[in-house]
Design an enzyme around this catalytic site. Sequence first.
Site, mmCIF file in Angstrom:
data_model
loop_
_atom_site.group_PDB
_atom_site.id
_atom_site.type_symbol
_atom_site.label_atom_id
_atom_site.label_comp_id
_atom_site.label_asym_id
_atom_site.label_seq_id
_atom_site.Cartn_x
_atom_site.Cartn_y
_atom_site.Cartn_z
ATOM 1 N N GLU A 232 1.121 -1.117 0.309
ATOM 2 C CA GLU A 232 0.265 -0.357 0.153
ATOM 3 C C GLU A 232 1.277 0.931 -0.305
ATOM 4 O O GLU A 232 2.147 1.442 0.957
ATOM 5 C CB GLU A 232 -0.674 0.187 1.369
ATOM 6 C CG GLU A 232 -1.247 -1.319 1.193
ATOM 7 C CD GLU A 232 -2.550 -1.637 0.640
ATOM 8 O OE1 GLU A 232 -3.026 -0.517 0.523
ATOM 9 O OE2 GLU A 232 -2.239 -2.589 0.152
ATOM 10 N N CYS A 269 -2.549 8.844 4.485
ATOM 11 C CA CYS A 269 -2.474 8.245 2.756
ATOM 12 C C CYS A 269 -3.226 8.615 2.217
ATOM 13 O O CYS A 269 -3.308 9.016 0.632
ATOM 14 C CB CYS A 269 -2.134 6.584 2.795
ATOM 15 S SG CYS A 269 -3.476 5.703 3.709
HETATM 16 P P1 NAP Z 1 9.068 4.341 3.180
HETATM 17 O O1 NAP Z 1 9.812 4.630 3.893
HETATM 18 O O2 NAP Z 1 8.842 3.359 2.650
HETATM 19 O O3 NAP Z 1 9.071 2.986 5.129
HETATM 20 C C1 NAP Z 1 8.191 1.657 4.967
HETATM 21 C C2 NAP Z 1 8.815 0.033 6.135
HETATM 22 O O4 NAP Z 1 10.030 -0.304 4.588
HETATM 23 C C3 NAP Z 1 10.301 1.313 6.404
HETATM 24 O O5 NAP Z 1 10.285 0.333 7.463
HETATM 25 C C4 NAP Z 1 11.159 0.674 5.776
HETATM 26 O O6 NAP Z 1 12.759 0.974 6.699
HETATM 27 C C5 NAP Z 1 11.370 -0.010 4.384
HETATM 28 N N1 NAP Z 1 11.735 0.252 3.356
HETATM 29 C C6 NAP Z 1 11.493 1.106 2.821
HETATM 30 N N2 NAP Z 1 12.299 1.015 1.769
HETATM 31 C C7 NAP Z 1 13.434 0.072 1.426
HETATM 32 C C8 NAP Z 1 14.050 -1.116 0.876
HETATM 33 N N3 NAP Z 1 14.172 -0.076 -0.528
HETATM 34 N N4 NAP Z 1 14.921 -2.233 1.337
HETATM 35 C C9 NAP Z 1 14.197 -2.871 2.309
HETATM 36 N N5 NAP Z 1 13.427 -1.728 3.044
HETATM 37 C C10 NAP Z 1 12.765 -0.599 2.661
HETATM 38 O O7 NAP Z 1 7.535 4.579 4.376
HETATM 39 P P2 NAP Z 1 7.397 6.124 5.308
HETATM 40 O O8 NAP Z 1 7.636 7.114 5.069
HETATM 41 O O9 NAP Z 1 7.653 4.588 7.116
HETATM 42 O O10 NAP Z 1 6.072 5.790 5.288
HETATM 43 C C11 NAP Z 1 5.347 6.544 4.772
HETATM 44 C C12 NAP Z 1 5.000 6.888 3.033
HETATM 45 O O11 NAP Z 1 3.873 5.506 3.932
HETATM 46 C C13 NAP Z 1 4.014 7.738 2.801
HETATM 47 O O12 NAP Z 1 4.294 7.814 1.205
HETATM 48 C C14 NAP Z 1 2.163 7.462 2.764
HETATM 49 O O13 NAP Z 1 1.149 7.970 1.502
HETATM 50 C C15 NAP Z 1 2.459 5.389 3.025
HETATM 51 N N6 NAP Z 1 1.134 5.570 3.264
HETATM 52 C C16 NAP Z 1 0.233 4.439 2.765
HETATM 53 C C17 NAP Z 1 -1.221 3.662 3.529
HETATM 54 C C18 NAP Z 1 -1.319 3.069 2.336
HETATM 55 O O14 NAP Z 1 -2.264 2.654 2.883
HETATM 56 N N7 NAP Z 1 -1.451 3.562 1.310
HETATM 57 C C19 NAP Z 1 -0.853 3.513 4.533
HETATM 58 C C20 NAP Z 1 0.102 4.813 5.584
HETATM 59 C C21 NAP Z 1 1.063 5.690 5.302
HETATM 60 P P3 NAP Z 1 14.059 1.685 6.619
HETATM 61 O O15 NAP Z 1 12.829 2.703 7.960
HETATM 62 O O16 NAP Z 1 14.960 1.717 7.202
HETATM 63 O O17 NAP Z 1 13.960 2.951 5.314
#
Ligand code: NAP
Length: 493
Positions: A232, A269
Amino acid sequence: MEYKDATIEEVDQAMRESQVAFLSYKNLSGKKKAEFLRAVADEIEALGSSLIEMAMSETNLPEARVAGERARTTGHCRMFADLVEEGSWVDARVDHAQPERTPAPRPDLRKMLVPIGPVVVFGAANFPLAYSTAGGDTASALAAGCPVIVKAHPAHAGTSTMVAEAIKKAITKTGMPQGVFQHLHGKNFAVGQALVMHTITKAVGFTGSLVGGKALFDLANKRPVPIPVFAEMSSINPVYLLPESLGATFEKTASMLAASITQSVGQFCTNPGLIIAIDNEALKKFIAKLSEEISKIPAGKMLHPGIADNFHRRLKESLQQKGVTIETQSTDEGSNLYGRPTIASVPAQEFIKNPLLAEEVFGPFSLIVKCRDLTELTSVASRMHGQLTSSLIGSEDEIQNHSSLLNVIVEKAGRLIVNGVPTGVEVVPSQNHGGPFPSTTDSRFTAVGTDAIKRFVRPVAFQNFPNALLPAELKEENPLKIWRMKNGTLQKA
Ligand code: NAP
């Protein structure tokens, strides 16, 4: 407190333990799994104010928001408990043999959904409880009969650890296999990537950024044995203002949108990041009212410095694009760690030419796309990427008169809203929290509501099985008294 990243050996050990647990956990009755899920909810509640304080200190979210998220988390654990206790979610079907059928006899065939295997879960920074350690992915996977391995989000590692301890207590209290839940830390992408690549992993639940979700999706597809990744990700949740109604509703609509755009410093989101309307007098009045409201809303401290940096960078980039004009900003600027509510506008022709303007700016920002007429507005809608939501503001008659617009937006989003805002996702069976790419990697599924369980199961057909060897859900006498499709009719007993 420092949390040590898991080593590759610890990742391997966690996966092996989850596989051992799977072999017994998958066969537990719905009643036993329900006891466990209810105990998880009880143990999370038993953490009391210390959990709320930890989440507030790690995320800058206010108490009411964190308490609401805790209620949502325990609520979905109990919702899935009720679902699996009742049992008919397995979609059992029974078609009896027809030995006399010509030219060939028909065998006895029975089908149901079974758990897919160990599921790796990544939560997002902006939901330290509801989309994290005991979030909807974890609760639905455990309900399905799958062990869960959580990669803790480093931005709320303490909150994640507390919830993991609560789940472990629930495991002990209800006699679940110990390996059914694993919790690993990883500030380093290597931990998450090793979990996705591990041969024992059978599916991934991810909530977070488009970059992160797509990277893990691509990685999973490069495995010798690919697995599904239910990611998501990003959505800008367009709101379409229909011209005839706006003249009468501009004040109410502007107040409603100002609150939605700035709620939790825009870190949802489902934040309405795009407002699309026809450039006329009613829109001018709407912008004036929205500007008045937004200017009064103070800048808010964002979840963590990384999210704040990203917001400032993406906001600056968007505001520098050709044709983009700032309509209003909060009078309170805030510091580097704060998100300053901002509204800008752009003519539709420029928006259509510039794909960067259709990308998520995660924070309290919304871009108004000014269209010449309804044809241009429909053309903007038809170029929209996949979204979690799309909203239409207008009277029933007006929406009906512009059915071609409705026809277009149905293709683009997982949830359609009339005269409301996209923020606030009800957790009920009829919810759909998903949508076409890039809002998710698989628009056929939802991350919220009881159907979220369908991501972590697969159908199995049993042909000519002796009754004694069949799962209870498929036995001839229907001992669980669940609804089943039997010889083409839905029956309970
Ligand atoms: P994120 O930076 O993508 O992190 C999410 C998780 O994934 C973290 O544990 C992160 O680890 C890990 N991760 C990210 N990239 C990775 C990679 N290349 N390899 C391995 N692990 C990886 O997202 P966020 O900043 O926490 O959340 C904000 C985003 O979430 C916004 O864009 C928002 O729109 C979206 N969101 C979507 C929904 C939905 O239902 N669609 C709901 C809530 C939020 P690290 O932290 O160590 O990087």
